[in-house]
Enzyme design. Structure first.
Site, PDB file in Angstrom:
ATOM      1  N   LYS A  14     -42.330  66.947   0.757  1.00  0.00           N
ATOM      2  CA  LYS A  14     -42.631  67.301   2.096  1.00  0.00           C
ATOM      3  C   LYS A  14     -41.500  67.966   2.819  1.00  0.00           C
ATOM      4  O   LYS A  14     -41.708  69.228   3.317  1.00  0.00           O
ATOM      5  CB  LYS A  14     -43.101  66.200   3.010  1.00  0.00           C
ATOM      6  CG  LYS A  14     -44.218  65.378   2.401  1.00  0.00           C
ATOM      7  CD  LYS A  14     -44.670  64.007   3.427  1.00  0.00           C
ATOM      8  CE  LYS A  14     -43.894  63.113   3.570  1.00  0.00           C
ATOM      9  NZ  LYS A  14     -43.656  62.279   2.268  1.00  0.00           N
ATOM     10  N   ARG A  89     -48.326  58.774   9.945  1.00  0.00           N
ATOM     11  CA  ARG A  89     -48.194  57.852   8.621  1.00  0.00           C
ATOM     12  C   ARG A  89     -49.051  56.675   8.835  1.00  0.00           C
ATOM     13  O   ARG A  89     -49.216  55.875   7.878  1.00  0.00           O
ATOM     14  CB  ARG A  89     -46.924  57.260   8.475  1.00  0.00           C
ATOM     15  CG  ARG A  89     -46.198  58.072   7.411  1.00  0.00           C
ATOM     16  CD  ARG A  89     -44.801  57.539   7.358  1.00  0.00           C
ATOM     17  NE  ARG A  89     -43.987  57.755   6.071  1.00  0.00           N
ATOM     18  CZ  ARG A  89     -43.134  58.685   5.857  1.00  0.00           C
ATOM     19  NH1 ARG A  89     -42.888  59.701   6.732  1.00  0.00           N
ATOM     20  NH2 ARG A  89     -42.331  58.823   4.745  1.00  0.00           N
ATOM     21  N   ARG A 134     -28.429  58.682   0.775  1.00  0.00           N
ATOM     22  CA  ARG A 134     -29.400  57.753   1.487  1.00  0.00           C
ATOM     23  C   ARG A 134     -29.807  56.530   0.976  1.00  0.00           C
ATOM     24  O   ARG A 134     -30.427  56.287  -0.256  1.00  0.00           O
ATOM     25  CB  ARG A 134     -30.917  58.908   1.265  1.00  0.00           C
ATOM     26  CG  ARG A 134     -31.046  59.352   2.724  1.00  0.00           C
ATOM     27  CD  ARG A 134     -32.318  60.467   2.557  1.00  0.00           C
ATOM     28  NE  ARG A 134     -33.466  59.519   2.625  1.00  0.00           N
ATOM     29  CZ  ARG A 134     -34.820  60.126   2.865  1.00  0.00           C
ATOM     30  NH1 ARG A 134     -34.926  61.481   3.199  1.00  0.00           N
ATOM     31  NH2 ARG A 134     -35.629  59.162   3.047  1.00  0.00           N
TER      32      ARG A 134
END
Ligand code: B4P
Length: 191
Positions: A14, A89, A134
């Site tokens: 995405k 979501r 991350r």
């Protein structure tokens, strides 16, 4: 206005595909993942709350995310349209987004859903974790928890928009360029 949701499981591309789409169509990019990570970097109360959920691979509570999206949209009153990346979501987020767009006299035009197999998702996220720093990408248990959250709570987003015939499935495996070409075809047919 043209409003697009780029939908798919964690690691489906995405964020990657959003860059080309916003550049080509002049849309405002709204990534709830990026907004949450900014809040964490700036150590805001919202960021501190979100971090505990994100580190566990869980979704951040709806009210936190919806308030953040509302603020972002209000900060961009002259946008030609939004590309929603990683939002909504949950069904509650879908309903809240429809209400926010309705207040502005607009709506979601299309939901493009990237389809990628689980093995490929885990491989991509671990690959990113090795270089990006991350924390939610470095641990396979957390990655699997994110994929489980997707199946438990987020697939309902596609069901929600399918009732309005707004969902188009796009194969999310292959080169970034070939996937973009397929997404572009769907956008150009509607914009
Ligand atoms: P997000 O930031 O939305 O991230 P994501 O789903 O992990 O990744 P994305 O699908 O964008 O993958 P990308 O293109 O980067 O969410 C992170 C967390 O934030 C969530 O777990 C949740 O806790 C929280 N959150 C965010 N929004 C929320 C909401 N609305 N409600 C509640 N909580 C929320 O690609 C991944 C990797 O694959 C990259 O390394 C990329 O280079 C690679 N890749 C991409 N395309 C490829 C291709 N075609 N081939 C090979 N590799 C590819």
């Amino acid at each position: 206005m043209f409003n697009l949701i780029l939908f798919g499981p964690p690691g489906s591309g995405k964020g990657t595909q959003s860059e080309n789409i916003i550049a080509a169509n002049g849309l405002q990019h709204l990534s709830t993942g990026n907004l949450l990570r900014n809040e964490i970097t700036n150590q805001t109360p919202l960021g501190l709350k979100a971090k505990t959920f994100m580190d566990a691979g869980q979704l951040v509570p709806d009210e936190v995310v919806i308030g953040m999206v509302d603020n972002f949209m209000n900060a961009h009153p002259r946008a030609n349209g939004f590309l929603f990346d990683g939002f909504p979501r949950t069904t509650a987020q879908c309903i809240a987004l429809d209400a926010l767009l309705q207040q502005k006299g607009t709506e979601i035009n299309v939901v493009l859903a990237l389809e990628v197999g689980e093995q490929e998702l885990v491989k991509r996220l671990l690959g990113r974790g090795a270089t990006s720093g991350r924390s939610d990408d470095t641990n396979e248990t957390v990655i699997r928890a994110r994929i489980k959250e997707y199946h438990d709570k987020t697939t309902a987003v596609a069901t929600y928009y399918a009732q309005f015939n707004k969902v188009v499935n796009v194969k999310g495996e292959g080169t970034v360029e070939s996937i973009y070409a397929n997404l572009k075809k769907e956008i150009d047919a509607r914009i």
